[in-house]
Design a protein around this motif. Structure first.
Motif, PDB file in Angstrom:
ATOM      1  N   GLY A 193       0.846  -1.198   0.000  1.00  0.00           N
ATOM      2  CA  GLY A 193       0.000   0.000   0.000  1.00  0.00           C
ATOM      3  C   GLY A 193       0.875   1.239   0.000  1.00  0.00           C
ATOM      4  N   ASN A 194       0.734   2.041  -1.023  1.00  0.00           N
ATOM      5  CA  ASN A 194       1.464   3.312  -1.108  1.00  0.00           C
ATOM      6  C   ASN A 194       0.506   4.410  -0.647  1.00  0.00           C
ATOM      7  OD1 ASN A 194       2.842   5.623  -1.805  1.00  0.00           O
ATOM      8  ND2 ASN A 194       2.715   5.288  -4.032  1.00  0.00           N
ATOM      9  N   TRP A 195       0.713   4.858   0.571  1.00  0.00           N
ATOM     10  CA  TRP A 195      -0.227   5.835   1.147  1.00  0.00           C
ATOM     11  C   TRP A 195      -0.025   7.245   0.608  1.00  0.00           C
ATOM     12  CZ3 TRP A 195      -0.528   4.660   7.160  1.00  0.00           C
ATOM     13  CH2 TRP A 195      -1.168   3.420   7.340  1.00  0.00           C
TER      14      TRP A 195
ATOM     15  N   GLY B 284      11.366   5.799  -7.661  1.00  0.00           N
ATOM     16  CA  GLY B 284      11.010   6.120  -9.041  1.00  0.00           C
ATOM     17  C   GLY B 284       9.526   6.148  -9.316  1.00  0.00           C
ATOM     18  N   HIS B 285       8.713   6.360  -8.285  1.00  0.00           N
ATOM     19  CA  HIS B 285       7.278   6.441  -8.531  1.00  0.00           C
ATOM     20  C   HIS B 285       6.992   7.547  -9.547  1.00  0.00           C
ATOM     21  CE1 HIS B 285       3.017   7.184  -7.934  1.00  0.00           C
ATOM     22  NE2 HIS B 285       2.957   5.957  -7.454  1.00  0.00           N
ATOM     23  N   SER B 286       5.981   7.344 -10.370  1.00  0.00           N
ATOM     24  CA  SER B 286       5.738   8.307 -11.465  1.00  0.00           C
ATOM     25  C   SER B 286       5.418   9.707 -10.939  1.00  0.00           C
ATOM     26  CB  SER B 286       4.617   7.817 -12.377  1.00  0.00           C
ATOM     27  OG  SER B 286       3.400   7.837 -11.680  1.00  0.00           O
ATOM     28  N   GLU B 287       4.831   9.781  -9.730  1.00  0.00           N
ATOM     29  CA  GLU B 287       4.565  11.133  -9.190  1.00  0.00           C
ATOM     30  C   GLU B 287       5.875  11.840  -8.856  1.00  0.00           C
ATOM     31  OE1 GLU B 287       1.815   9.846  -6.210  1.00  0.00           O
ATOM     32  OE2 GLU B 287       0.350   9.411  -7.774  1.00  0.00           O
ATOM     33  N   ARG B 288       6.858  11.088  -8.461  1.00  0.00           N
ATOM     34  CA  ARG B 288       8.169  11.706  -8.203  1.00  0.00           C
ATOM     35  C   ARG B 288       8.837  12.083  -9.529  1.00  0.00           C
ATOM     36  NH1 ARG B 288       8.930  12.783  -3.353  1.00  0.00           N
ATOM     37  NH2 ARG B 288      10.811  13.790  -4.117  1.00  0.00           N
TER      38      ARG B 288
ATOM     39  N   TYR C 172       5.246  -2.301 -12.173  1.00  0.00           N
ATOM     40  CA  TYR C 172       4.809  -1.709 -13.440  1.00  0.00           C
ATOM     41  C   TYR C 172       3.564  -0.885 -13.166  1.00  0.00           C
ATOM     42  CZ  TYR C 172       2.453  -1.149 -17.870  1.00  0.00           C
ATOM     43  OH  TYR C 172       1.800  -0.589 -18.944  1.00  0.00           O
ATOM     44  N   GLU C 173       3.682   0.424 -13.378  1.00  0.00           N
ATOM     45  CA  GLU C 173       2.555   1.310 -13.124  1.00  0.00           C
ATOM     46  C   GLU C 173       2.358   2.241 -14.319  1.00  0.00           C
ATOM     47  OE1 GLU C 173       1.763   1.725  -8.642  1.00  0.00           O
ATOM     48  OE2 GLU C 173       3.266   3.217  -9.177  1.00  0.00           O
ATOM     49  N   PRO C 174       1.441   1.869 -15.229  1.00  0.00           N
ATOM     50  CA  PRO C 174       1.179   2.777 -16.344  1.00  0.00           C
ATOM     51  C   PRO C 174       0.628   4.093 -15.794  1.00  0.00           C
ATOM     52  CG  PRO C 174      -0.405   0.944 -16.308  1.00  0.00           C
ATOM     53  CD  PRO C 174       0.592   0.669 -15.238  1.00  0.00           C
TER      54      PRO C 174
ATOM     55  N   TRP D 190      -1.092   6.441 -16.889  1.00  0.00           N
ATOM     56  CA  TRP D 190      -2.485   6.751 -17.211  1.00  0.00           C
ATOM     57  C   TRP D 190      -3.485   5.971 -16.347  1.00  0.00           C
ATOM     58  CZ3 TRP D 190      -4.694   2.219 -18.992  1.00  0.00           C
ATOM     59  CH2 TRP D 190      -3.804   1.262 -19.496  1.00  0.00           C
ATOM     60  N   ALA D 191      -2.999   4.994 -15.615  1.00  0.00           N
ATOM     61  CA  ALA D 191      -3.915   4.199 -14.767  1.00  0.00           C
ATOM     62  C   ALA D 191      -3.817   4.587 -13.298  1.00  0.00           C
ATOM     63  CB  ALA D 191      -3.605   2.715 -14.930  1.00  0.00           C
ATOM     64  N   ILE D 192      -2.883   5.484 -12.954  1.00  0.00           N
ATOM     65  CA  ILE D 192      -2.677   5.804 -11.540  1.00  0.00           C
ATOM     66  C   ILE D 192      -3.670   6.855 -11.068  1.00  0.00           C
ATOM     67  CG2 ILE D 192      -1.072   6.795  -9.864  1.00  0.00           C
ATOM     68  CD1 ILE D 192       1.184   5.503 -11.401  1.00  0.00           C
ATOM     69  N   GLY D 193      -4.486   6.477 -10.114  1.00  0.00           N
ATOM     70  CA  GLY D 193      -5.429   7.412  -9.505  1.00  0.00           C
ATOM     71  C   GLY D 193      -6.514   7.887 -10.460  1.00  0.00           C
ATOM     72  N   THR D 194      -6.670   7.223 -11.600  1.00  0.00           N
ATOM     73  CA  THR D 194      -7.636   7.683 -12.602  1.00  0.00           C
ATOM     74  C   THR D 194      -8.878   6.815 -12.649  1.00  0.00           C
ATOM     75  OG1 THR D 194      -6.579   6.268 -14.237  1.00  0.00           O
ATOM     76  CG2 THR D 194      -5.806   8.549 -14.130  1.00  0.00           C
TER      77      THR D 194
ATOM     78  N   GLY E  74      -1.972   0.739 -10.378  1.00  0.00           N
ATOM     79  CA  GLY E  74      -2.798   1.643 -11.188  1.00  0.00           C
ATOM     80  C   GLY E  74      -4.252   1.262 -11.042  1.00  0.00           C
ATOM     81  N   SER E  75      -4.946   1.941 -10.090  1.00  0.00           N
ATOM     82  CA  SER E  75      -6.382   1.729  -9.878  1.00  0.00           C
ATOM     83  C   SER E  75      -6.763   0.275  -9.585  1.00  0.00           C
ATOM     84  CB  SER E  75      -7.184   2.279 -11.064  1.00  0.00           C
ATOM     85  OG  SER E  75      -6.952   3.676 -11.207  1.00  0.00           O
ATOM     86  N   VAL E  76      -5.920  -0.407  -8.811  1.00  0.00           N
ATOM     87  CA  VAL E  76      -6.309  -1.754  -8.365  1.00  0.00           C
ATOM     88  C   VAL E  76      -7.352  -1.599  -7.261  1.00  0.00           C
ATOM     89  CG1 VAL E  76      -5.538  -3.940  -7.350  1.00  0.00           C
ATOM     90  CG2 VAL E  76      -4.009  -2.676  -8.886  1.00  0.00           C
TER      91      VAL E  76
ATOM     92  N   GLY F 295       0.393  -6.438  -6.179  1.00  0.00           N
ATOM     93  CA  GLY F 295      -0.005  -5.085  -6.557  1.00  0.00           C
ATOM     94  C   GLY F 295       0.633  -4.017  -5.699  1.00  0.00           C
ATOM     95  N   LEU F 296       0.787  -2.843  -6.303  1.00  0.00           N
ATOM     96  CA  LEU F 296       1.157  -1.639  -5.555  1.00  0.00           C
ATOM     97  C   LEU F 296      -0.097  -0.768  -5.578  1.00  0.00           C
ATOM     98  CD1 LEU F 296       3.224   0.078  -4.072  1.00  0.00           C
ATOM     99  CD2 LEU F 296       4.098   0.873  -6.265  1.00  0.00           C
ATOM    100  N   ILE F 297      -0.661  -0.556  -4.399  1.00  0.00           N
ATOM    101  CA  ILE F 297      -2.006  -0.001  -4.303  1.00  0.00           C
ATOM    102  C   ILE F 297      -1.954   1.399  -3.720  1.00  0.00           C
ATOM    103  CG2 ILE F 297      -4.359  -0.544  -3.502  1.00  0.00           C
ATOM    104  CD1 ILE F 297      -2.885  -2.937  -4.880  1.00  0.00           C
ATOM    105  N   GLY F 298      -2.528   2.362  -4.411  1.00  0.00           N
ATOM    106  CA  GLY F 298      -2.579   3.726  -3.895  1.00  0.00           C
ATOM    107  C   GLY F 298      -3.887   3.953  -3.148  1.00  0.00           C
ATOM    108  N   GLY F 299      -4.847   4.604  -3.820  1.00  0.00           N
ATOM    109  CA  GLY F 299      -6.110   5.007  -3.195  1.00  0.00           C
ATOM    110  C   GLY F 299      -6.782   3.919  -2.367  1.00  0.00           C
ATOM    111  N   ALA F 300      -6.850   2.716  -2.900  1.00  0.00           N
ATOM    112  CA  ALA F 300      -7.583   1.648  -2.199  1.00  0.00           C
ATOM    113  C   ALA F 300      -6.826   1.119  -0.983  1.00  0.00           C
ATOM    114  CB  ALA F 300      -7.898   0.497  -3.166  1.00  0.00           C
TER     115      ALA F 300
HETATM  116  P1  PGA Z   1      -3.739   4.094  -7.392  1.00  0.00           P
HETATM  117  O1  PGA Z   1      -2.179   4.421  -7.202  1.00  0.00           O
HETATM  118  O2  PGA Z   1      -3.965   2.709  -6.871  1.00  0.00           O
HETATM  119  O3  PGA Z   1      -4.447   5.154  -6.576  1.00  0.00           O
HETATM  120  O4  PGA Z   1      -4.033   4.210  -8.847  1.00  0.00           O
HETATM  121  C1  PGA Z   1      -1.193   3.445  -7.435  1.00  0.00           C
HETATM  122  C2  PGA Z   1       0.183   4.024  -7.170  1.00  0.00           C
HETATM  123  O5  PGA Z   1       0.407   5.193  -7.468  1.00  0.00           O
HETATM  124  O6  PGA Z   1       1.083   3.326  -6.657  1.00  0.00           O
END
Ligand code: PGA
Length: 256
Positions: free
Chosen positions: A10-12, A97-101, A169-171, A173-177, A215-217, A234-239
Motif C-alpha cells: 500500500g502506497n499511502w 522512481g514512482h511516477s509522481e516523483r 509496473y505502473e502505467p 495513465w492508470a494511476i489514480g484515474t 494503477g487503480s487496483v 499489486g502496488l495499491i494507492g487510493g484503495a
Molecule cells: P492508485 O495508485 O492505486 O491510486 O491508482 C497506485 C500508485 O500510485 O502506486
C-alpha cells in the motif's frame, strides 16, 4: 520456477498523520488476520508516520516501506532522508522512481539508478517503479520506454538477490484515474519486463523477481490482474487507504 510469493504493498502517498496511521494499521490487523500467510504485505506511510506505523505493526506480518530516499547516506542535503535513517527506524523496503516523483519532483532514470544503489547498499529492498504515460502508449512507445527505464534504472548495479528486489509496473495513465490496465495489457507489459530482465540479468534472476502491477487496483479487479502468469501482486494507492479495500485486494488477489 514460476510460483513466486505474491506481494501487496500500500502506497499511502501524502496521506495519514500519526494518529490516522495508528488507527488504519490497527484496523487492518484486526480485520485481516491471516493475510500474511500466503502473501507479503507492505505499507508505505509518509516519513513522519513511519515510526508510528512500525510501533502499530508490533512485529505482526505487515512490513513497512518508505516512499523515497536520497542517494547519499548523509551530508548537507536539506530536506532529504537517507537510507541509513530509513533502515534504522525499521523499514525493510523503499519505493523508488514512482511516477509522481518523476512527474512533480524531477526524478530521472539517473536519479532512480543512484537511489536503487543506495537502497541496496543499506540493505533496503527497492520497489522500483516504472511505466509509460498515455502519450507514450498512444505513440506506440510503451515497450521502448519501459526498456529504457528498466535498463537505465538498474544500470550496472549488482543486485545480490532477486528475492530482495521488486519491480512495479505502473502505467501512468492508470494511476489514480480509475482506469485500470486490462489484465491482457498488464500481463503483456509484465511478460516484456521479465523477458528484458532475463536478457539483462539471467533467467534465474528474472524468474525470481516479483513484478507488481499498480494503477487503480480495487478489490473487484485484483483477482483478474493477479491471476496473470507474470503479475506477482499489486502496488495499491487510493484503495490502500481503507482497511476493507486493502484487505479485499489481498484476499481477492491471492485467493486467501
Ligand atoms: P492508485 O495508485 O492505486 O491510486 O491508482 C497506485 C500508485 O500510485 O502506486
Amino acid at each position: 520456477m514460476n510460483k513466486r510469493k505474491p506481494i501487496v504493498a500500500g502506497n499511502w502517498k501524502m496521506h495519514n498523520t500519526t494518529v490516522e496511521t495508528h488507527n488504519l494499521i490497527k484496523q487492518i490487523i484486526t480485520k485481516g488476520k491471516n493475510l500474511g500467510e500466503n502473501c507479503e504485505v507492505i505499507i508505505a506511510p509518509p516519513f513522519t508516520s513511519i515510526a508510528c506505523a512500525i510501533e502499530a505493526v508490533g512485529g505482526n506480518y505487515i512490513q513497512v516501506a518508505a516512499q523515497d530516499l536520497f542517494w547519499e547516506d548523509k551530508g548537507a542535503f536539506t530536506g532529504q532522508i537517507s537510507g541509513p535513517m530509513i533502515k534504522e527506524i525499521g523499514c525493510s523496503h523503499v519505493i523508488i522512481g514512482h511516477s509522481e516523483r518523476r512527474q512533480y519532483f524531477g526524478e530521472t532514470d539517473e536519479s532512480v539508478n543512484k537511489k536503487i544503489d543506495a537502497a541496496i547498499r543499506n540493505n533496503l529492498i527497492p520497489i522500483f517503479c516504472l511505466g509509460e504515460t498515455l502519450a507514450e502508449r498512444e505513440a506506440d512507445r510503451t515497450f521502448e520506454v519501459m526498456k529504457r527505464q528498466l535498463t537505465m534504472g538498474l544500470g550496472s548495479l549488482v543486485i545480490p538477490n532477486a528475492l530482495n528486489f521488486i519491480v512495479a509496473y505502473e502505467p501512468v495513465w492508470a494511476i489514480g484515474t480509475g482506469k485500470t490496465a486490462s489484465p491482457e495489457q498488464a500481463q503483456e507489459a509484465h511478460a516484456f519486463l521479465r523477458k528484458e530482465l532475463a536478457v539483462f540479468r539471467g533467467e534465474d534472476f528474472a524468474n525470481k523477481t516479483r513484478i507488481l502491477y499498480g494503477g487503480s487496483v480495487k478489490p473487484d479487479n485484483a483477482k483478474d490482474l493477479m491471476e496473470c502468469a507474470d503479475i506477482d501482486g499489486g502496488l495499491i494507492g487510493g484503495a490502500s487507504l481503507k482497511a476493507e479495500d486493502f484487505i479485499g485486494i489481498i484476499e481477492q488477489g491471492t485467493g486467501i
